[in-house]
Design an enzyme around this catalytic site. Structure first.
Site, short mmCIF file in Angstrom:
data_model
loop_
_atom_site.label_atom_id
_atom_site.label_comp_id
_atom_site.label_asym_id
_atom_site.label_seq_id
_atom_site.Cartn_x
_atom_site.Cartn_y
_atom_site.Cartn_z
CE LYS A 46 -3.50 -2.39 2.77
NZ LYS A 46 -4.81 -2.49 1.70
CG ASP A 99 -7.29 -12.00 9.64
OD1 ASP A 99 -6.54 -12.64 8.80
OD2 ASP A 99 -8.25 -11.15 9.58
CG HIS A 104 -2.05 -6.68 7.68
ND1 HIS A 104 -1.07 -7.35 6.79
CD2 HIS A 104 -3.33 -7.30 7.57
CE1 HIS A 104 -1.97 -8.14 6.12
NE2 HIS A 104 -3.16 -8.20 6.77
CE LYS A 192 -12.46 -10.27 9.14
NZ LYS A 192 -11.87 -9.46 8.08
C1 BG6 Z 1 -6.24 -9.69 5.54
C2 BG6 Z 1 -7.18 -10.56 6.41
O1 BG6 Z 1 -4.93 -9.88 5.55
O2 BG6 Z 1 -6.61 -8.29 5.41
C3 BG6 Z 1 -8.90 -10.22 6.11
O3 BG6 Z 1 -6.97 -11.94 6.32
C4 BG6 Z 1 -8.99 -8.77 6.07
O4 BG6 Z 1 -9.53 -10.63 7.11
C5 BG6 Z 1 -7.89 -7.93 5.07
O5 BG6 Z 1 -10.12 -8.66 5.59
C6 BG6 Z 1 -8.05 -6.46 5.18
O6 BG6 Z 1 -7.32 -6.05 4.04
P1 BG6 Z 1 -7.45 -4.52 3.66
O7 BG6 Z 1 -6.33 -4.35 2.38
O8 BG6 Z 1 -8.71 -4.63 3.12
O9 BG6 Z 1 -7.24 -3.77 4.69
#
Ligand code: BG6
Length: 293
Positions: A46, A99, A104, A192
């Protein structure tokens, strides 16, 4: 047969815990050279995430205020409006912390907290990120929150999962125990089925001294806001005097991406992260040591 030009890209989960991740790592290295293996974290594809290092190290005035003398707190969050949709088999095993937070968010925070690398090349950037990850600790608070959205249990039931204990929301407080950041709360939050989809990194600066604050009504704390998605931007919040008025503070936000041609429909990050391995570039891929930390 392994040819040294082959590249292998792993999507997460890279194992489900430390033990299984290490086992996978050992097996990978047995078959492929470390240089051939890429563990993908799509947040590094990103634009705003890649811009963190540029903002920090190409602009000394930012680099010099990013520490515990000036920063009050750092908040990093990824909120989503969707539920787990059709990925419950995977998601039910991992939950929000594994997750989103352990990959991230820890990767993103390592960029904002890291010191200037010796050189801007992959090895040195990873060395600095690793130091940060080694110094991060979960604060011993009872303020951490874990939760599950209301319809999750019913969704899980359809797949034969009864009384799921999986976290779909998590808010966790960290400290980075080095000289530069010790004492600055780092708050990570993800979930979520929340109100809207939004990912952001806020650097909140300390307030003015009490005396100054009372003499300039309306003054706000400075902030740097990294908008990760859906909008991509870096925004800086500062206080200025209103034109032709003497003491009224007007808070301005500078949008740093305004001037440039950014893609109105940004890629979620995967595109770039497929071409880098082809070119053998590891800069945007977490190393095994980082994963272990
Ligand atoms: C993924 C997760 O790594 O990232 C998902 O497994 C999540 O659960 C997604 O929805 C979110 O990605 P982004 O790019 O939409 O923020």
């Amino acid at each position: 047969k392994n040819n040294k030009n082959n590249k292998v890209i792993f999507e997460k989960p890279f194992g489900l815990d430390l033990e299984s991740a290490k086992k996978l790592e050992i097996n990978c290295i047995r078959v492929f050279g470390e240089n051939q293996v890429f563990v993908l974290d799509h947040y590094f594809g990103k634009e705003t995430i890649q811009n963190i290092l540029f903002l920090k190290f190409a602009n000394p005035f930012f680099e010099n205020v990013l520490d515990n003398r000036y920063v009050e707190s750092i908040e990093l969050f990824v909120e989503e409006d969707l539920g787990v949709v059709n990925r419950i088999d995977y998601y039910n095993e991992v939950g929000a912390v594994k997750d989103i937070i352990q990959n991230h968010l820890l990767q993103t925070i390592s960029l904002i907290l890291m010191d200037r690398p010796l050189k801007f090349i992959s090895k040195y950037i990873h060395d600095e990120k690793l130091k940060v990850l080694k110094n991060l600790e979960v604060l011993p608070y009872n303020l951490h929150l874990m939760g599950q959205y209301q319809s999750y249990a019913n969704e899980a039931k359809i797949y034969g999962i009864k009384n799921p204990k999986t976290d779909t929301f998590a808010k966790i407080f960290f400290n980075c125990k080095n000289k530069r950041w010790e004492g600055v709360p780092i708050i990570m939050r993800t979930g979520k089925k929340l109100e809207k989809k939004c990912a952001r990194l806020n650097i909140n600066f300390k307030p003015l001294s009490k005396e100054l604050e009372s003499s300039v009504p309306g003054v706000q704390n400075n902030k740097i806001i990294f908008h990760i998605q859906p909008k991509e931007d870096i925004e800086i919040v500062i206080n200025v005097k209103k034109i032709l008025e003497s003491d009224i503070v007007h808070t301005s936000s500078f949008s740093l991406y305004k001037e440039y041609a950014f893609d109105p429909n940004p890629s979620d990050g995967h595109k770039k992260l497929i071409s880098d391995p082809i070119n053998g570039d590891h800069t945007l891929f977490p190393t095994f040591e980082e994963l272990e930390e």
